[in-house]
Design a protein around this motif. Structure first.
Motif, PDB file in Angstrom:
ATOM      1  N   VAL A  21       0.838  -1.190   0.000  1.00  0.00           N
ATOM      2  CA  VAL A  21       0.000   0.000   0.000  1.00  0.00           C
ATOM      3  C   VAL A  21       0.877   1.246   0.000  1.00  0.00           C
ATOM      4  O   VAL A  21       1.828   1.332   0.762  1.00  0.00           O
ATOM      5  CB  VAL A  21      -0.916   0.026   1.241  1.00  0.00           C
ATOM      6  N   ASP A  22       0.577   2.179  -0.880  1.00  0.00           N
ATOM      7  CA  ASP A  22       1.314   3.437  -0.935  1.00  0.00           C
ATOM      8  C   ASP A  22       0.441   4.583  -0.443  1.00  0.00           C
ATOM      9  O   ASP A  22      -0.750   4.635  -0.751  1.00  0.00           O
ATOM     10  CB  ASP A  22       1.722   3.755  -2.381  1.00  0.00           C
ATOM     11  N   VAL A  23       1.055   5.478   0.304  1.00  0.00           N
ATOM     12  CA  VAL A  23       0.389   6.731   0.658  1.00  0.00           C
ATOM     13  C   VAL A  23       1.220   7.849   0.051  1.00  0.00           C
ATOM     14  O   VAL A  23       2.417   7.916   0.295  1.00  0.00           O
ATOM     15  CB  VAL A  23       0.302   6.909   2.183  1.00  0.00           C
ATOM     16  N   GLU A  24       0.599   8.682  -0.762  1.00  0.00           N
ATOM     17  CA  GLU A  24       1.372   9.731  -1.425  1.00  0.00           C
ATOM     18  C   GLU A  24       0.691  11.075  -1.279  1.00  0.00           C
ATOM     19  O   GLU A  24      -0.532  11.164  -1.302  1.00  0.00           O
ATOM     20  CB  GLU A  24       1.539   9.406  -2.920  1.00  0.00           C
ATOM     21  N   SER A  25       1.512  12.124  -1.121  1.00  0.00           N
ATOM     22  CA  SER A  25       0.945  13.459  -1.064  1.00  0.00           C
ATOM     23  C   SER A  25       1.955  14.484  -1.557  1.00  0.00           C
ATOM     24  O   SER A  25       3.105  14.478  -1.144  1.00  0.00           O
ATOM     25  CB  SER A  25       0.512  13.793   0.361  1.00  0.00           C
ATOM     26  N   GLY A  26       1.517  15.336  -2.430  1.00  0.00           N
ATOM     27  CA  GLY A  26       2.343  16.448  -2.902  1.00  0.00           C
ATOM     28  C   GLY A  26       2.141  17.650  -2.002  1.00  0.00           C
ATOM     29  O   GLY A  26       1.430  17.565  -1.001  1.00  0.00           O
ATOM     30  N   PRO A  27       2.769  18.773  -2.348  1.00  0.00           N
ATOM     31  CA  PRO A  27       2.676  19.951  -1.486  1.00  0.00           C
ATOM     32  C   PRO A  27       1.252  20.469  -1.337  1.00  0.00           C
ATOM     33  O   PRO A  27       0.844  20.826  -0.215  1.00  0.00           O
ATOM     34  CB  PRO A  27       3.556  20.976  -2.184  1.00  0.00           C
ATOM     35  N   SER A  29      -0.663  18.051   0.955  1.00  0.00           N
ATOM     36  CA  SER A  29      -0.374  18.115   2.396  1.00  0.00           C
ATOM     37  C   SER A  29      -0.837  19.437   2.987  1.00  0.00           C
ATOM     38  O   SER A  29      -1.216  19.481   4.153  1.00  0.00           O
ATOM     39  CB  SER A  29       1.102  17.855   2.701  1.00  0.00           C
ATOM     40  N   ALA A  30      -0.812  20.523   2.192  1.00  0.00           N
ATOM     41  CA  ALA A  30      -1.314  21.792   2.710  1.00  0.00           C
ATOM     42  C   ALA A  30      -2.803  21.694   3.024  1.00  0.00           C
ATOM     43  O   ALA A  30      -3.288  22.319   3.963  1.00  0.00           O
ATOM     44  CB  ALA A  30      -1.069  22.907   1.701  1.00  0.00           C
ATOM     45  N   THR A  64      -5.079  12.988   5.979  1.00  0.00           N
ATOM     46  CA  THR A  64      -3.750  12.422   6.165  1.00  0.00           C
ATOM     47  C   THR A  64      -3.687  11.367   7.274  1.00  0.00           C
ATOM     48  O   THR A  64      -3.143  10.285   7.069  1.00  0.00           O
ATOM     49  CB  THR A  64      -2.749  13.544   6.469  1.00  0.00           C
ATOM     50  N   ALA A  65      -4.245  11.703   8.442  1.00  0.00           N
ATOM     51  CA  ALA A  65      -4.176  10.748   9.552  1.00  0.00           C
ATOM     52  C   ALA A  65      -4.939   9.476   9.203  1.00  0.00           C
ATOM     53  O   ALA A  65      -4.471   8.364   9.435  1.00  0.00           O
ATOM     54  CB  ALA A  65      -4.748  11.377  10.817  1.00  0.00           C
ATOM     55  N   HIS A  99      -3.041   7.170   6.825  1.00  0.00           N
ATOM     56  CA  HIS A  99      -2.052   6.300   7.447  1.00  0.00           C
ATOM     57  C   HIS A  99      -2.703   5.200   8.273  1.00  0.00           C
ATOM     58  O   HIS A  99      -2.225   4.079   8.309  1.00  0.00           O
ATOM     59  CB  HIS A  99      -1.074   7.123   8.279  1.00  0.00           C
ATOM     60  N   ARG A 100      -3.816   5.540   8.904  1.00  0.00           N
ATOM     61  CA  ARG A 100      -4.530   4.503   9.643  1.00  0.00           C
ATOM     62  C   ARG A 100      -5.025   3.419   8.699  1.00  0.00           C
ATOM     63  O   ARG A 100      -4.827   2.227   8.909  1.00  0.00           O
ATOM     64  CB  ARG A 100      -5.724   5.105  10.387  1.00  0.00           C
ATOM     65  N   ARG A 145      -3.920   2.682   5.707  1.00  0.00           N
ATOM     66  CA  ARG A 145      -2.765   1.973   5.179  1.00  0.00           C
ATOM     67  C   ARG A 145      -2.314   0.903   6.160  1.00  0.00           C
ATOM     68  O   ARG A 145      -2.087  -0.254   5.799  1.00  0.00           O
ATOM     69  CB  ARG A 145      -1.660   2.991   4.905  1.00  0.00           C
ATOM     70  N   ASP A 146      -2.185   1.300   7.419  1.00  0.00           N
ATOM     71  CA  ASP A 146      -1.688   0.350   8.415  1.00  0.00           C
ATOM     72  C   ASP A 146      -2.669  -0.799   8.623  1.00  0.00           C
ATOM     73  O   ASP A 146      -2.280  -1.955   8.731  1.00  0.00           O
ATOM     74  CB  ASP A 146      -1.419   1.065   9.738  1.00  0.00           C
ATOM     75  N   SER A 170       3.906  23.300   4.940  1.00  0.00           N
ATOM     76  CA  SER A 170       2.983  22.194   4.683  1.00  0.00           C
ATOM     77  C   SER A 170       3.612  20.869   5.094  1.00  0.00           C
ATOM     78  O   SER A 170       2.921  19.974   5.564  1.00  0.00           O
ATOM     79  CB  SER A 170       2.610  22.163   3.198  1.00  0.00           C
ATOM     80  N   ILE A 172       9.128  16.977  -0.919  1.00  0.00           N
ATOM     81  CA  ILE A 172       7.913  17.738  -1.229  1.00  0.00           C
ATOM     82  C   ILE A 172       6.795  16.790  -1.620  1.00  0.00           C
ATOM     83  O   ILE A 172       5.710  16.818  -1.066  1.00  0.00           O
ATOM     84  CB  ILE A 172       8.185  18.737  -2.367  1.00  0.00           C
ATOM     85  N   PHE A 173       7.082  15.938  -2.582  1.00  0.00           N
ATOM     86  CA  PHE A 173       6.095  14.933  -2.941  1.00  0.00           C
ATOM     87  C   PHE A 173       6.354  13.708  -2.085  1.00  0.00           C
ATOM     88  O   PHE A 173       7.242  12.916  -2.377  1.00  0.00           O
ATOM     89  CB  PHE A 173       6.172  14.613  -4.437  1.00  0.00           C
ATOM     90  N   LYS A 174       5.612  13.612  -1.017  1.00  0.00           N
ATOM     91  CA  LYS A 174       5.866  12.547  -0.066  1.00  0.00           C
ATOM     92  C   LYS A 174       5.245  11.250  -0.541  1.00  0.00           C
ATOM     93  O   LYS A 174       4.143  11.249  -1.073  1.00  0.00           O
ATOM     94  CB  LYS A 174       5.254  12.899   1.286  1.00  0.00           C
ATOM     95  N   SER A 215       4.837   7.165   0.856  1.00  0.00           N
ATOM     96  CA  SER A 215       5.059   6.280   1.980  1.00  0.00           C
ATOM     97  C   SER A 215       4.471   4.932   1.622  1.00  0.00           C
ATOM     98  O   SER A 215       3.317   4.838   1.227  1.00  0.00           O
ATOM     99  CB  SER A 215       4.376   6.891   3.203  1.00  0.00           C
ATOM    100  N   ARG A 219       3.937   0.812   2.545  1.00  0.00           N
ATOM    101  CA  ARG A 219       4.012  -0.224   3.568  1.00  0.00           C
ATOM    102  C   ARG A 219       3.699  -1.566   2.935  1.00  0.00           C
ATOM    103  O   ARG A 219       2.750  -1.703   2.178  1.00  0.00           O
ATOM    104  CB  ARG A 219       3.031   0.082   4.696  1.00  0.00           C
TER     105      ARG A 219
END
Lengths: 186, 496
Positions: free
Chosen positions: A131-137, A140-141, A165-166, A169-170, A172-173, B5, B116-118, B120, B122
């Motif tokens: 599983v991937d979690v991705e966010s650009g600027p 995330s803003a 966001t939170a 991740h939850r 994903r986990d 951000s 910047i482009f994060k 992640s 798992r």
């Protein structure tokens, strides 16, 4: 052979079934973040803005160079569609955001999306590879990220944009933990 | 803006991970692998990674910057651009290093990257396919190595960690491989194959093939089929695309002679010749003396005229099978078998269609026998009861084809029948279903139809029923979900 399913379906079939492909799936969908509206509008406006600037500059030249009515006419015919698309995009974004939803079933993840082009994807947890979690600027803003489930099939288009966001991740986990203890199947 | 951000997003992230990773030890850098990094933040790779990455990138940047100057011999400029390139590379390398964190231990594999482009990722340990350690030249100078983690799956299904001390990389590798073995064994009765090398499958070597039983020389394999060259030649000749190409080439050649068209005709003719050659080479040369045999571990294919290639397929890697009957073959009762093999994602593109071909051409009865041997189907008659057809309203999309689209199911497999020029029958055991999708576009909605797709690992098999009655589609999807769930819960593998 009728198979019992955990997902209830409303038995009353609406006359206009074709209008609502998934409405008879009686599930409480988790919506995606409304931050997605702001983020997409911003990202889209940047793209459209840049496009518009270039085209407007070209149109300016056209008005300046071409004989009187034609230059203006040409300028309007190229800039107006972009503005129209921009407006359409502005109103498309919230509708699309509202159409996304996911549901963590007992053994599968369900994702639905789309108004014009509707889609429902069902991914058994046991088939998940990673599983991937991705966010650009911009994402995330506005406090959201996209979650992508990958199976052994590249056709599986199981990504959810705009999960807070939170929560991303939850989710994903949780998905990875469920995936870890289910049979692999590949 | 960007910095801010980043700060915002990292807080909830850490919360979420703190909850998820309960039993881990607190931060202890420099300790052995198991306690590497804290659960919240993860560990960084070796600090020299930035330098190593930077040096290899810097070389590129420096060359790009000073390319013109080297040609022009402006040495003063080069004296600036080359160091500038390396500095830029090293800065880039350090930024990448600083923002890359990983957690790898017995419970989880997690890698986070990007300033910047994060991103992640798992990975459940049970999904790990293999893990390799590489030492690129620059890294080796510093005694560092690169750890690659491979998952099954499509695009970018491998993750790299750059760079770790060799001992640490080896530690991590053995930890995760060990863990993945344990999980694999706990969940599947037969040893699952976490890495392709030790594919010591399978539970069903006791059933012997009924077709062809003359033993082949090597390794106690039993010959299933050896295709005569004439069969392969005739099969290739009787394919529509080759005949079309030949016809086209003849027409162009004729035009060439009659109307005396100069260069344009020649170019077209060459294009046709190229097309014909590629068809012939993939269908005739690559499949020459095609031999299919069965050993205790799986199927074995040897083929090729100029390059003999040999390939073995463990039984439990076969995901689905397709039987193809081209128009011109049907009157002779010939057909072709193709397979989806787990982990062939890239290989199938490399070698064209050849690696997924199980039998290039054979009698239909033999193809069916082999298919039934490979995909266990105790109750084939159930397929008649659970059948769905494309809706008649789909006539607009496929005026003739809609009549020839069927999706049928039994308790063990799902099958589709499609096509009227080239007939295809595809079989997929429910337990190999990767995901299920139902979709509907605006035109389909107007007609009251929808498309159901069942996703399989990459390969020739792709199960779908386009434009079926929209009223029945959600039911079909949910039933398939339930069947897949039941099949996965069943202890014995239904394949092989």
């Amino acid at each position: 052979m009728c198979v019992a399913s955990e997902y209830p379906m409303q038995s009353s079939r609406l006359a206009n079934m074709a209008q609502d492909l998934f409405s008879d799936l009686d599930i409480e969908w988790t919506p995606v973040s409304t931050g997605l509206i702001k983020g997409r509008r911003l990202a889209g406006s940047i793209t459209f803005g840049i496009l518009f600037l270039f085209v407007a500059a070209g149109a300016g030249f056209a008005i300046y160079l071409a004989p009187a009515p034609w230059g203006t006419l040409a300028a309007i015919t190229v800039t107006l569609p972009i503005l129209a698309l921009w407006v359409w995009f502005w109103f498309w974004v919230p509708r699309n955001q509202a159409s996304w939803g996911y549901f963590e079933g007992e053994k599968e993840l369900l994702i639905k999306s789309g108004i014009m082009f509707r889609r429902l994807v069902v991914v058994p947890y046991g088939r998940m590879q990673f599983v991937d979690v991705e966010s650009g600027p911009i994402a995330s803003a506005n406090g959201y990220a996209s979650v992508t489930l990958n199976t052994a099939s590249t056709e599986t288009a199981a990504d959810i944009p705009g999960v807070p966001t939170a929560e991303a991740h939850r989710l994903r986990d949780r998905l990875t933990e469920l995936g870890d203890f289910d049979d692999s199947g590949v | 803006m960007i910095q801010e951000s980043d700060g915002n997003s990292s807080e909830p992230e850490e919360d979420a991970q703190a909850v998820a990773a309960g039993p881990e030890l607190p931060h202890a850098s420099g300790a052995p692998t198991e306690t590497e990094g804290s659960a919240e933040t993860g560990a960084r790779t070796h600090p020299l990674s930035g330098l190593v990455l930077g040096l290899s990138w810097g070389l590129g940047v420096a060359l790009a910057l000073s390319f013109r100057s080297i040609l022009d011999g402006e040495w003063i400029v080069i004296a600036f651009t080359i160091p500038a390139g390396f500095v830029a590379g090293v800065v880039g390398g350090y930024v990448k290093w600083w923002f890359t964190r990983y957690v790898i231990n017995e419970c989880e594999i997690r890698i986070e990257t990007g300033p910047i482009f994060k991103s992640s990722r798992r990975i459940p340990c049970a999904r790990l396919q293999s893990s390799d350690i590489n030492q690129p030249l620059v890294a080796r100078v510093f005694g560092l190595s690169e750890l690659t983690i491979e998952m099954a799956g499509g695009s970018d299904s491998s993750s790299k960690l750059r760079f770790l001390p060799f001992a640490e990389a080896r530690n991590i590798r053995s930890t995760v491989l060990q863990r993945s073995h344990e999980l694999g064994n706990a969940n599947t009765p037969q040893p699952a194959t976490p890495s392709p090398e030790d594919a010591d499958c399978d539970s069903s070597s006791d059933s012997t093939m009924s077709v062809g039983d003359s033993p082949l020389g090597h390794e106690g394999a039993t010959l299933i089929a050896r295709l005569a060259p004439d069969r392969i030649l005739i099969g290739a000749l009787l394919s529509l695309d080759l005949l079309m190409a030949l016809l086209g080439a003849m027409l162009v050649g004729l035009a060439f002679v009659v109307f005396d068209i100069p260069i344009g005709g020649l170019v077209t003719l060459l294009a046709f010749a190229g097309g014909i050659y590629s068809i012939v080479s993939s269908r005739v040369f690559a499949q020459w003396d095609f031999t299919l045999s069965r050993s205790a571990h799986g199927l074995r294919i040897t083929r090729g005229l100029f390059d003999r290639s040999s390939q073995s397929i463990p039984f439990d890697r076969i995901q689905g099978i397709e039987m193809v009957e081209p128009l011109l073959w049907r009157r002779f009762g010939w057909s072709q078998l193709k397979i989806d093999v787990a982990g062939y994602g890239d290989a199938s593109e490399e070698d064209g269609v050849s690696v997924t071909t199980l039998l290039p051409i054979s009698d239909k009865s033999m193809a069916l026998t082999l298919l039934n041997e490979l995909i266990h189907e105790p109750h084939p008659e159930e397929h008649q009861a659970l059948a769905n057809q494309a809706s008649e309203r789909a006539r607009i999309f496929a005026p003739i084809g809609w009549k020839y689209r069927w999706l049928t199911r039994s308790a063990d497999t799902v099958r589709t029948h499609t096509g009227w020029v080239t007939k295809r029958m595809q079989v997929l055991p429910h337990r190999n279903v990767q995901s299920i999708e139902i979709s509907q576009g605006p035109w389909q909605r107007r007609l009251g139809v929808a498309t159901v797709e069942i996703h399989t690992p990459d390969g020739p098999v792709s199960i779908s029923l386009a434009h079926m009655n929209a009223d029945e589609a959600p039911r079909l999807v949910l039933d398939e979900v339930a069947l897949a769930r039941a099949a996965m819960a069943r202890p014995t593998a239904g394949n092989a």
